[in-house]
Every structure is written in C-alpha cells, then in structure tokens.
Design an enzyme around this catalytic site. Structure first.
Site, PDB file in Angstrom:
ATOM      1  CG  ASN A  22       8.114   3.446   2.201  1.00 38.51           C
ATOM      2  OD1 ASN A  22       8.738   4.061   3.066  1.00 38.51           O
ATOM      3  ND2 ASN A  22       6.819   3.611   1.990  1.00 38.51           N
ATOM      4  CB  THR A  79       2.717   8.524  -0.553  1.00 39.29           C
ATOM      5  OG1 THR A  79       3.200   7.823   0.606  1.00 39.29           O
ATOM      6  CG2 THR A  79       3.276   9.944  -0.544  1.00 39.29           C
ATOM      7  CB  CYS A 116      -0.970   0.054   1.183  1.00 43.18           C
ATOM      8  SG  CYS A 116      -2.210  -1.242   1.191  1.00 43.18           S
ATOM      9  CG  ASP A 117       3.423   4.470   1.465  1.00 35.69           C
ATOM     10  OD1 ASP A 117       3.215   5.148   0.434  1.00 35.69           O
ATOM     11  OD2 ASP A 117       3.852   4.959   2.524  1.00 35.69           O
ATOM     12  CB  ILE A 118       5.280   0.373  -3.770  1.00 34.96           C
ATOM     13  CG1 ILE A 118       4.954  -1.013  -3.205  1.00 34.96           C
ATOM     14  CG2 ILE A 118       6.515   0.313  -4.691  1.00 34.96           C
ATOM     15  CD1 ILE A 118       6.087  -1.673  -2.457  1.00 34.96           C
TER      16      ILE A 118
END
EC number: 2.7.11.1
Length: 234
Positions: free
Chosen positions: A87, A120, A81-83
C-alpha cells in the site's frame, strides 16, 4: 473501492497521499480515478525478480515519507489501518504515496478508537488483534513491520500461518528483529514495537529519530552527485 473510501480520500490533500481525481457511477459499476503512480508498490519492488531487499539508508528515505503522510493523516483524524509495502506506492522521482484506504478509519471526538479487527495479519498491532481499539499508534506498529518487510522482503512472523502469527504478535515482547541491523534502526523498531500503544512515539516524533535523520541526510547528499533521484533504485 467503496463510497466511504471515496468520501475519505476526496478530502485528503498531501504529497505523500495518493490523489483522488474523480469517480463515475453506472448502473452496475463504480469507476474511481486516482493519480497514476508509475513505479507501483514497494512490495512489488522488493520481489526477487526486481530489486530484492533494500539497504537501510534507502528504507529510511521511504519510511520518512510514510511518516510524513501519517503525520498529515493523523492530524486529520484518519487512521490508515493497513500500512504495508503493498500500500506504499512510488513515483519515478522517488516520491512515496500512501494508497488503499479501504479499511481506514475516520475518528470523531465521540469515537476515540474503533473496536474491530482491520488490516493485514502480519502487519497488525496487538491492540487491533485483541480488539481493544484501533488508534493512531496502530499505524506506527505497522510502520515497524513494514521496515522489516523492506529490509528482508517479508514482514515479521511470515514463516507462520496467519492465526499463529496473530497469537505470537500478542504474546511476544516484540516481533523478531534481525541481528544484522544497525543499532540506530534497531532502536527505531523497538520504539515502533512498544506493546502499550500509549507508549509508542507518534509519526512526528519518529521523523526526528537519528536513524531517519542521519540516513536520509546521507542518501540525499549522495543523490546530488547523480542525475535523477536515487538512480540505483529508480
């Protein structure tokens, strides 16, 4: 890091996932011990005072490892959910590690997707913005945004404020793709940016894409002639 993130991380074991080593709880703090990843994030490495934008072949080597990590996660029923570049961590040997599982979702058989806005903005898939459900394909959209980030130092729509950017992600046929890119990587991005999440290829399929296959083969063959892993960026 929350207890939920710890519970998720402690059950993951893959070379391309940052390793959870333990935790220590006091009255006021929760201390988390993760493996040390020496070179920091790819987002930090592409800063102008560091290396700047990466060439396509190097991006392919890193994205191949991101996809390997996602194949594993998705098989475990976990959506990151936040690649994004911030990260994705890199060891001094050039090994990629996916990190920051703070908004990751563990799917159960009864919960096919989750209807919340997580991630994001600039890397967010349209179905996430529209709250029609996060799914494994949402990570694939973010992979496409991360490819552009590593090639240009910024994700798509970065010239816009977050809210207008989210509107454009939903409205446009696909995010803007730089004209200077090769046909192979352009095709890869077009597949990542299919608006209908059901039509996006999964991580395992993208690993066999010609851009990934041809680029990684060339870089790895080239690195055999040097000491160390890809010495020009290590």
């Amino acid at each position: 890091m929350s207890q939920q993130e710890i519970d998720l991380l402690k059950n993951l074991n893959h070379k391309n996932i940052v390793k959870y080593l333990g935790s220590l709880k006091t009255k006021s703090h929760l201390h988390i011990i993760l493996e040390y990843v020496e070179n920091g994030s790819l987002a930090n490495m592409i800063k102008p005072n560091k290396f700047g934008a990466f060439p396509e072949s190097v991006v392919a080597v890193y994205i191949a490892q991101v996809l390997e990590g996602l194949v594993y996660l998705h098989e475990q029923g976990v959506i990151h959910c936040d690649i994004k570049g911030a990260n994705i961590l890199l060891t001094k040997e050039g090994l990629v590690k996916l990190a920051d599982f703070g908004v990751a979702t563990k799917l159960t058989e009864a919960d096919v997707n989750t209807h919340s806005v997580v991630g994001t903005p600039y890397w967010m898939a349209p179905e996430v913005i529209e709250m029609s459900g996060v799914c494994a394909a949402s990570d694939i959209w973010s992979v496409g945004c991360t490819v552009i980030e590593l090639l240009t130092c910024v994700p798509p729509y970065y010239d816009l404020q977050p809210m207008p950017a989210l509107f454009r992600i939903v409205q446009d046929e696909h995010p803007p793709i730089p004209d200077s890119l090769s046909p192979a990587i352009t095709d890869f991005l077009c597949q990542c940016f299919r608006k209908d999440a059901r039509q996006r290829p999964d991580a395992k399929t993208l690993l066999s894409h010609p851009w990934i296959q041809n680029s990684t083969r060339r870089v790895l063959q080239s690195s055999m002639h040097h000491s160390g892993t890809m010495r020009y960026i290590s």
